[in-house]
Enzyme design. Structure first.
Site, PDB file in Angstrom:
ATOM      1  N   HIS A  19       0.850  -1.192   0.000  1.00  0.00           N
ATOM      2  CA  HIS A  19       0.000   0.000   0.000  1.00  0.00           C
ATOM      3  C   HIS A  19       0.889   1.246   0.000  1.00  0.00           C
ATOM      4  CE1 HIS A  19      -3.693  -2.225   0.587  1.00  0.00           C
ATOM      5  NE2 HIS A  19      -3.153  -2.864   1.616  1.00  0.00           N
ATOM      6  N   CYS A  29      -0.227   2.136  -5.303  1.00  0.00           N
ATOM      7  CA  CYS A  29      -0.927   3.330  -5.775  1.00  0.00           C
ATOM      8  C   CYS A  29       0.049   4.504  -5.892  1.00  0.00           C
ATOM      9  CB  CYS A  29      -2.064   3.688  -4.820  1.00  0.00           C
ATOM     10  SG  CYS A  29      -3.371   2.440  -4.726  1.00  0.00           S
TER      11      CYS A  29
END
Length: 318
Positions: free
Chosen positions: A80, A122
Site C-alpha cells: 500500500h 498506488c
C-alpha cells in the site's frame, strides 16, 4: 523481506501456502523460498540498512546484500502506498527522499553497477521522483493520482491474490522460452493501460544504456547449461559426458577427438597389459575407475582399498 502475515493466518484455508492464482498450481511459499526478514523485522530501518550495508556486527552474511560495483540489482516493492511513500506493516512509511538517499549512498559506496527499481502500489511513480543517482532505472505501476488494482479474487480464500501489475509482469515471463532474448523495452511496453487500469510509468533519464540493448536477464536471472542426473549421487559416465558434449557443440567435438582417441588407446593398452599377465593392483584399480559409471562405484573401490590399509595400521600399532 516479507511481512509473513498471510501464510499462517487463521483465516487462510490453505495453511502455510500462498498462491498467486485461483487455480492453486504454484505455491509461492514452497520449500525453495527463503525469507531473510519476516514479521517485525520488516521495517524501514532494516530496509535502508540492507541497501546501504550499514548493519550491526551481529547480522549474518545471509541477511546482507553482498553486492559490488559490478552488480545488477533488482529492487521490487509492492504494498500500500500513496504520493511519495510506501507503507511498511501499516505502521510506518518509506518516503521517496529516504529511498533516494539510500540509493545515493549505494552509488557512492560502489554497491551496484545498475539498479532496476519496480514499484507496484498506488501512485507508484512518485516513489522514485527524488532519485538522482546515475545507473538507476525505475518503473511504477501507476502515475500520480492513479490507483493500482488487484487482478482477481480467489473465492476459496476470500481475498484478492495478486495485483494487476505483478500479474502481467509474471505473464510476460511465462510467455518466454530459453531461446528468447527479450529486452527491457519489450517488458515495459507489454504493460497495457486498459488491462492494468492504470498507466505504467518508467523513468530512464538516469540510465545510460538504450533499453533495446539490455536483456531482461540482466536483472531477472539467466539460463545456465545444466546436467540432469537420475540421482543426486550419480554423475555422468565418461562416455555419456563425451556424447552429451558432442551433441551440444560441434566445435568442441573436433577438438576432443584426439583426446578421446588417446583415452581409448590408454584403455586398450591397460586391458592388454592385464590380459598379458600383469597383476599390478594399481593398473587394475585405474582401469576400474576409468570404467566406473557413477560416483557410488568409485566410493566402493576406495573403501575396498582403505579397509586393508586400516587393518594393517591397527595391527602395527599394537
Amino acid at each position: 523481506m516479507l511481512a509473513d502475515d498471510m501464510a499462517c493466518n487463521a483465516r487462510n484455508k490453505y495453511p502455510a501456502q500462498v498462491f498467486n492464482n485461483e487455480n492453486h498450481r504454484l505455491n509461492l511459499y514452497g520449500d525453495n523460498v527463503e525469507v531473510d526478514y519476516r514479521g517485525y523485522e520488516v521495517t524501514v530501518e532494516n530496509f535502508l540498512r540492507i541497501l546501504t550495508g550499514r548493519h550491526e556486527p551481529a547480522v549474518p552474511r545471509s541477511k546482507r546484500l553482498l553486492s559490488d560495483e559490478g552488480s545488477h540489482i533488482l529492487l521490487y516493492m509492492t504494498g500500500h502506498g500513496g504520493d511519495e511513500f510506501l507503507k511498511f506493516q501499516d505502521s510506518e512509511e518509506l518516503q521517496s527522499h529516504d529511498l533516494a538517499d539510500a540509493v545515493k549512498q549505494m552509488k557512492e559506496k560502489h554497491r551496484f553497477k545498475e539498479l532496476l527499481i519496480m514499484v507496484d502500489t498506488c501512485q507508484a511513480a512518485t516513489l522514485f521522483s527524488q532519485l538522482h543517482s546515475p545507473g538507476v532505472l525505475a518503473i511504477g505501476s501507476s502515475m500520480k493520482g492513479e490507483n493500482s488494482y488487484s487482478h482477481h479474487l480467489d473465492s476459496d480464500v476470500g481475498v484478492s491474490v495478486v495485483d494487476r501489475f505483478t500479474f502481467y509482469t509474471l505473464a510476460f515471463f511465462e510467455r518466454l522460452n530459453i531461446y528468447d532474448n527479450a529486452s527491457l523495452i519489450s517488458l515495459f511496453k507489454s504493460y497495457n493501460p486498459s488491462t492494468l487500469m492504470s498507466t505504467a510509468y518508467y523513468r530512464t533519464d538516469l540510465y545510460q544504456r538504450q533499453l533495446e540493448e539490455v536483456p531482461v536477464t540482466n536483472f531477472f536471472g539467466s539460463v545456465m547449461e545444466t546436467i540432469h542426473t537420475d540421482s543426486a549421487y550419480k554423475s555422468l559416465s565418461r562416455k555419456e559426458w563425451d556424447k552429451d558434449k558432442s551433441v551440444n557443440s560441434l566445435t568442441l567435438e573436433e577438438e576432443r577427438t584426439p583426446m578421446t582417441l588417446t583415452s581409448e588407446k590408454q584403455t586398450s593398452d591397460s586391458e592388454t597389459e592385464v590380459e598379458g599377465g600383469s597383476k599390478c593392483p594399481w593398473s587394475t584399480f585405474r582401469n576400474k575407475v576409468h570404467k566406473s559409471e557413477d560416483i557410488d562405484t568409485l566410493v566402493n573401490y576406495g573403501i575396498a582399498i582403505m579397509a586393508p590399509l586400516v587393518a594393517i595400521s591397527t595391527w602395527l600399532s599394537r
